[in-house]
Design a protein around this motif. Sequence first.
Motif, mmCIF file in Angstrom:
data_model
loop_
_atom_site.group_PDB
_atom_site.id
_atom_site.type_symbol
_atom_site.label_atom_id
_atom_site.label_comp_id
_atom_site.label_asym_id
_atom_site.label_seq_id
_atom_site.Cartn_x
_atom_site.Cartn_y
_atom_site.Cartn_z
ATOM 1 N N GLY A 110 -10.667 -2.920 -14.668
ATOM 2 C CA GLY A 110 -10.610 -1.942 -15.748
ATOM 3 C C GLY A 110 -11.345 -0.657 -15.475
ATOM 4 N N SER A 111 -11.804 -0.468 -14.229
ATOM 5 C CA SER A 111 -12.627 0.704 -13.916
ATOM 6 C C SER A 111 -11.826 1.942 -13.555
ATOM 7 C CB SER A 111 -13.558 0.366 -12.748
ATOM 8 O OG SER A 111 -12.806 0.153 -11.557
ATOM 9 N N GLY A 112 -10.498 1.819 -13.462
ATOM 10 C CA GLY A 112 -9.680 2.967 -13.052
ATOM 11 C C GLY A 112 -9.512 3.088 -11.558
ATOM 12 N N ARG A 113 -10.077 2.151 -10.781
ATOM 13 C CA ARG A 113 -9.967 2.250 -9.326
ATOM 14 C C ARG A 113 -8.536 2.074 -8.826
ATOM 15 N NH1 ARG A 113 -15.242 0.699 -10.038
ATOM 16 N NH2 ARG A 113 -16.753 1.118 -8.369
ATOM 17 N N THR A 114 -7.769 1.208 -9.491
ATOM 18 C CA THR A 114 -6.388 0.987 -9.066
ATOM 19 C C THR A 114 -5.571 2.261 -9.215
ATOM 20 O OG1 THR A 114 -6.516 -1.347 -9.694
ATOM 21 C CG2 THR A 114 -4.333 -0.390 -9.441
ATOM 22 N N ALA A 115 -5.642 2.893 -10.380
ATOM 23 C CA ALA A 115 -4.904 4.147 -10.599
ATOM 24 C C ALA A 115 -5.414 5.235 -9.668
ATOM 25 C CB ALA A 115 -5.036 4.581 -12.055
ATOM 26 N N ALA A 116 -6.742 5.271 -9.442
ATOM 27 C CA ALA A 116 -7.301 6.273 -8.543
ATOM 28 C C ALA A 116 -6.792 6.072 -7.122
ATOM 29 C CB ALA A 116 -8.825 6.199 -8.567
ATOM 30 N N GLY A 117 -6.670 4.809 -6.693
ATOM 31 C CA GLY A 117 -6.154 4.534 -5.358
ATOM 32 C C GLY A 117 -4.720 4.994 -5.192
ATOM 33 N N GLN A 118 -3.904 4.797 -6.234
ATOM 34 C CA GLN A 118 -2.520 5.263 -6.162
ATOM 35 C C GLN A 118 -2.451 6.785 -6.126
ATOM 36 O OE1 GLN A 118 -1.246 3.017 -9.686
ATOM 37 N NE2 GLN A 118 0.133 1.862 -8.372
ATOM 38 N N LEU A 119 -3.342 7.442 -6.863
ATOM 39 C CA LEU A 119 -3.397 8.904 -6.832
ATOM 40 C C LEU A 119 -3.782 9.396 -5.444
ATOM 41 C CD1 LEU A 119 -3.395 11.690 -8.185
ATOM 42 C CD2 LEU A 119 -5.768 11.261 -8.900
ATOM 43 N N VAL A 120 -4.747 8.735 -4.822
ATOM 44 C CA VAL A 120 -5.168 9.122 -3.476
ATOM 45 C C VAL A 120 -4.014 8.971 -2.492
ATOM 46 C CG1 VAL A 120 -6.669 8.481 -1.552
ATOM 47 C CG2 VAL A 120 -7.612 8.649 -3.853
ATOM 48 N N GLN A 121 -3.234 7.899 -2.632
ATOM 49 C CA GLN A 121 -2.091 7.712 -1.741
ATOM 50 C C GLN A 121 -1.093 8.848 -1.878
ATOM 51 O OE1 GLN A 121 -0.415 3.846 -2.446
ATOM 52 N NE2 GLN A 121 -1.958 2.794 -1.235
ATOM 53 N N ARG A 122 -0.838 9.272 -3.123
ATOM 54 C CA ARG A 122 0.095 10.388 -3.319
ATOM 55 C C ARG A 122 -0.469 11.676 -2.712
ATOM 56 N NH1 ARG A 122 0.787 7.768 -8.381
ATOM 57 N NH2 ARG A 122 -0.671 9.192 -9.421
ATOM 58 N N LEU A 123 -1.777 11.878 -2.836
ATOM 59 C CA LEU A 123 -2.388 13.066 -2.239
ATOM 60 C C LEU A 123 -2.311 13.016 -0.727
ATOM 61 C CD1 LEU A 123 -5.541 13.477 -4.526
ATOM 62 C CD2 LEU A 123 -3.418 14.787 -4.590
ATOM 63 N N PHE A 124 -2.434 11.812 -0.150
ATOM 64 C CA PHE A 124 -2.284 11.667 1.297
ATOM 65 C C PHE A 124 -0.924 12.187 1.744
ATOM 66 C CE2 PHE A 124 -5.413 7.887 1.976
ATOM 67 C CZ PHE A 124 -6.458 8.783 1.886
ATOM 68 N N GLY A 125 0.090 11.977 0.891
ATOM 69 C CA GLY A 125 1.428 12.405 1.258
ATOM 70 C C GLY A 125 1.571 13.899 1.405
#
Length: 479
Positions: free
Chosen positions: A404-419
Amino acid sequence: CFALWPTAPPRLVPGQGFVDTVRLGQTWGSWGSPVGDHANQLAAMPSLHFAWAVWVSVVLAWIGHHWWLQSVSGVHVAITFLVIVATGNHYVLDAAAGFVLAVICVAVVGRPTSGTTRVPPGDAFFLHVETPAAPQVVGGAVLLSAPPSLAALEEVHREALTDLPRFDQRLTRRSVLHHWRWQRVDELDWSWHVVDARTLGFGGLTLDELVGRLAATPLPRDRPMWRMVGAELPDGRGAAILLAHHVCADGVGLVTGALSILKPRFEAHGLLGPVAPPPGTLRTVAGLAGLTTDTVRGRGRMRLPTGAGHEFGTLHLPVGRVRAAARRHRAGVPDLLLSLVAGALGEVSGRSGLLRVSMPLTTRQAGGPAEGNRTGTILVDVPVAPGVRPAPAMLAGRVAELTGSGRTAAGQLVQRLFGLLPAPLHRLVARLVYGRGTFGAIVSCMPGPPVQLTLGGPPVEAVFPMVPLAPGTAVAVGT
């Protein structure tokens, strides 16, 4: 050009009849206001405003938008040229150089190959992190009551090809400077994709030995990245091992696709529970901070020694017993598994310390496509020591907090930024954040159908998931 060939724009040249519109108008944010005082005003060659307008027009043409939008883009190019010259900010030659610059950029990036689609950043991530010692091969070992027929295995794959993730597409790219793309193949080489273990020189091996050999072998990238290996085991039973590269799908996606080759047909939406709604912006920002902290602190955690090659082991437990044990400990099945793995590693290694474990969490929606990676990851610090097994309830609380800490959504955001990064930088960053000190083990739970199934005829006795090792990690456990 700005550094090596500074060129004064017409508005700064005295006696030429040009009006310095920047000083005259003092437009906010321009070089005529305090905001732009630091800018290099001797930077007219080339005109990046014009180059950008041309670039946008080219990209719109590539995408294939409607003619009217392309016409508007052409008007935008013409107006940009008129404005930069009429305001005395550029010579005509500056615009010509901007056009040449846009053409060079087009040549470097290259027009997307017809009939291809770019590999999403979250999927390409596993191409970048793969090493010869850590092939990113996901899959499942299916234990059958009798040896399977290769003809039957090929037939069920042919019938379900449209439901299987990326099984009729191959990877392609122009060079190491370009991103990977998917391209459909006209005809599969079925004799390579569906093969007997004896053809590979793996005849007479036990199930564990066979999977260990296959998991240590990278899949070639010049063809669709999957394989089905049939085998007759020494005890007379059979096995069918489905292998796919992580770029095609995550474990849950592969399970979803593989259900189409099992009989009777079982709908995948029966396996996936409701997915929590995405967190808000503040929670996602907090998750980004947590991910950064996890990455930095993970470097000092316990590391398990890695050996040469791959070993695979299986343990068959009735799911009812496992769920009952989890309930007794006031925890879920993933928490119980995490506790058991930590206790076992303490006994086997004889070492003590905090082991950082990566736990993938699915974000896949029921009824969605099987292809692609739709997972987030949490990193759980687990105490490991001989004779010590962490309480599942304690781990359940920690896992719930991290989930529930938001890490999962943050990880997906980071992946999109990697793109958004150029391909070489995407590869570099991916290898920095995955494995090699960030975490020391992987523990993953995947759903399975609660009904008796068959594969190519023989009944299925058990299915064992294959979880790929991250570079530098020693243990990956799946259930």
